[in-house]
Design a protein around this motif. Structure first.
Motif, PDB file in Angstrom:
ATOM      1  N   THR A   1       0.829  -1.199   0.000  1.00 16.55           N
ATOM      2  CA  THR A   1       0.000   0.000   0.000  1.00 16.55           C
ATOM      3  C   THR A   1       0.865   1.252   0.000  1.00 16.55           C
ATOM      4  N   THR A   2       0.520   2.199  -0.887  1.00 21.48           N
ATOM      5  CA  THR A   2       1.284   3.429  -1.047  1.00 21.48           C
ATOM      6  C   THR A   2       0.347   4.628  -1.065  1.00 21.48           C
ATOM      7  N   PRO A   3       0.613   5.672  -0.269  1.00 17.61           N
ATOM      8  CA  PRO A   3      -0.164   6.913  -0.393  1.00 17.61           C
ATOM      9  C   PRO A   3       0.331   7.711  -1.595  1.00 17.61           C
TER      10      PRO A   3
ATOM     11  N   SER B   1       6.235   9.518  -9.799  1.00 18.09           N
ATOM     12  CA  SER B   1       7.341  10.472  -9.638  1.00 18.09           C
ATOM     13  C   SER B   1       8.422   9.974  -8.699  1.00 18.09           C
ATOM     14  N   ALA B   2       8.036   9.215  -7.672  1.00 17.96           N
ATOM     15  CA  ALA B   2       8.983   8.760  -6.645  1.00 17.96           C
ATOM     16  C   ALA B   2       9.783   9.926  -6.082  1.00 17.96           C
ATOM     17  N   GLY B   3       9.121  11.088  -5.962  1.00 18.60           N
ATOM     18  CA  GLY B   3       9.786  12.249  -5.393  1.00 18.60           C
ATOM     19  C   GLY B   3      10.960  12.744  -6.201  1.00 18.60           C
TER      20      GLY B   3
ATOM     21  N   HIS C   1      11.941   4.315 -11.283  1.00 19.32           N
ATOM     22  CA  HIS C   1      10.502   4.218 -11.097  1.00 19.32           C
ATOM     23  C   HIS C   1      10.191   3.648  -9.708  1.00 19.32           C
ATOM     24  N   PRO C   2       9.085   4.084  -9.090  1.00 15.10           N
ATOM     25  CA  PRO C   2       8.733   3.559  -7.764  1.00 15.10           C
ATOM     26  C   PRO C   2       8.280   2.100  -7.853  1.00 15.10           C
ATOM     27  N   ALA C   3       8.341   1.433  -6.723  1.00 18.70           N
ATOM     28  CA  ALA C   3       7.973   0.014  -6.679  1.00 18.70           C
ATOM     29  C   ALA C   3       6.542  -0.210  -7.107  1.00 18.70           C
ATOM     30  N   TRP C   4       5.631   0.690  -6.721  1.00 22.77           N
ATOM     31  CA  TRP C   4       4.220   0.477  -7.065  1.00 22.77           C
ATOM     32  C   TRP C   4       4.018   0.467  -8.578  1.00 22.77           C
TER      33      TRP C   4
END
Length: 288
Positions: free
Chosen positions: A44-46, A62-64, A69-72
């Protein structure tokens, strides 16, 4: 497993039906649960999101500003079946990565609303993927984070109140009605129409059958639904007029106050309606 920062946001989000403080305060936030591409475990990711019509919302990988790339995002590539928590509702969805011009237009809308997205992309040195989350139809009533019918209606109403407050703030902060803000307005109108239609066809007949004495209240609420529907149509027309470069009846041009005036009219009527409905129906619903 989420990191400590994410877990704090997740816990606060769930405890307050989507309302959070800190960095995400005053923004649009959802919880996205994906299946781990390597582990098969739920993750779960916000995420901040963009409204995009009646059947989908958009999220940006964006992963900040990370170069990776982010895991989600990797998870939805491996398995696009996800779960979305919007605050009031939890629903299954299908994730689809936008491509080409559709992606570029969506990202441009995001940047127009918040230049921080462009800064993230520049920092990351990669094209930030834009992912659409399509709500999947379910049998039965919607899954609302509430322990009773009375609590459910308050949770849903508060969600409308938060979104309306965001739109009013966005209109007050800007000099022009940007493309994403138009989408936000039209998405809000669509959701409000669906909610009132569901009440008229589903909730009100049940209450009328079980509580015949509530007939005058239900008649008033139906009448208010019609009045609000007329205001919604006027807002849609104003938003569409400004999108086309017209100034509506006021002759104020594409940056004129028509849509702002209509959103204020709608906000006044809707808040009075929601308050009256809660006062009258929550006691009845607690007995259902």
């Amino acid at each position: 497993m989420p990191n400590d920062f994410n877990q704090q946001i997740i816990d606060e989000f769930r405890a307050n039906n989507g309302a959070v403080g800190g960095y995400f305060e005053g923004g649009r936030l959802l919880l996205l649960t994906t299946t781990g591409a390597r582990t098969g475990a739920p993750h779960t990711t916000p995420l901040g999101y963009l409204p995009d019509g009646g059947d989908r919302v958009l999220v940006i990988a964006s992963a900040g500003g990370s170069p990776r790339h982010p895991a989600w995002y990797h998870n939805v590539l491996a398995d696009p079946q996800v779960t979305v928590e919007s605050g009031a509702f939890t629903y299954p969805a299908r994730a689809a990565v936008l491509e080409g011009e559709e992606r570029d237009q969506a990202f441009a809308r995001a940047v127009d609303t918040d230049p921080g997205w462009a800064a993230y992309e520049e920092k990351a040195g990669r094209v930030l993927p834009v992912v659409a989350l399509y709500e999947l139809a379910q049998d039965g009533p919607p899954n609302i984070r509430a322990s009773s019918f009375g609590e459910a209606i308050k949770v849903v109403h508060d969600g409308f109140r938060r979104e309306l407050a965001l739109i009013r703030k966005e209109m007050a902060d800007g000099t022009a009605l940007g493309a994403q803000l138009r989408v936000n307005c039209l998405t809000f109108c669509h959701g409000l129409h669906n909610h009132h239609t569901g009440e008229d066809l589903g909730m009100f007949p049940v209450l009328a059958d079980r509580n015949p004495e509530s007939a005058p209240v239900l008649a008033r609420l139906r009448e208010e639904h019609e009045q609000i529907a007329a205001l919604v149509e006027e807002l849609r027309a104003a938003v569409s007029s400004e999108a086309d470069g017209g100034g509506g009846g006021g002759g104020d041009g594409p940056d004129g106050p028509d849509a702002r005036a209509e959103i204020e009219r709608l906000a006044t009527e809707l808040e009075a309606h929601l308050t009256y409905e809660e006062e009258q129906l929550i006691p009845l619903l607690e007995g259902v």
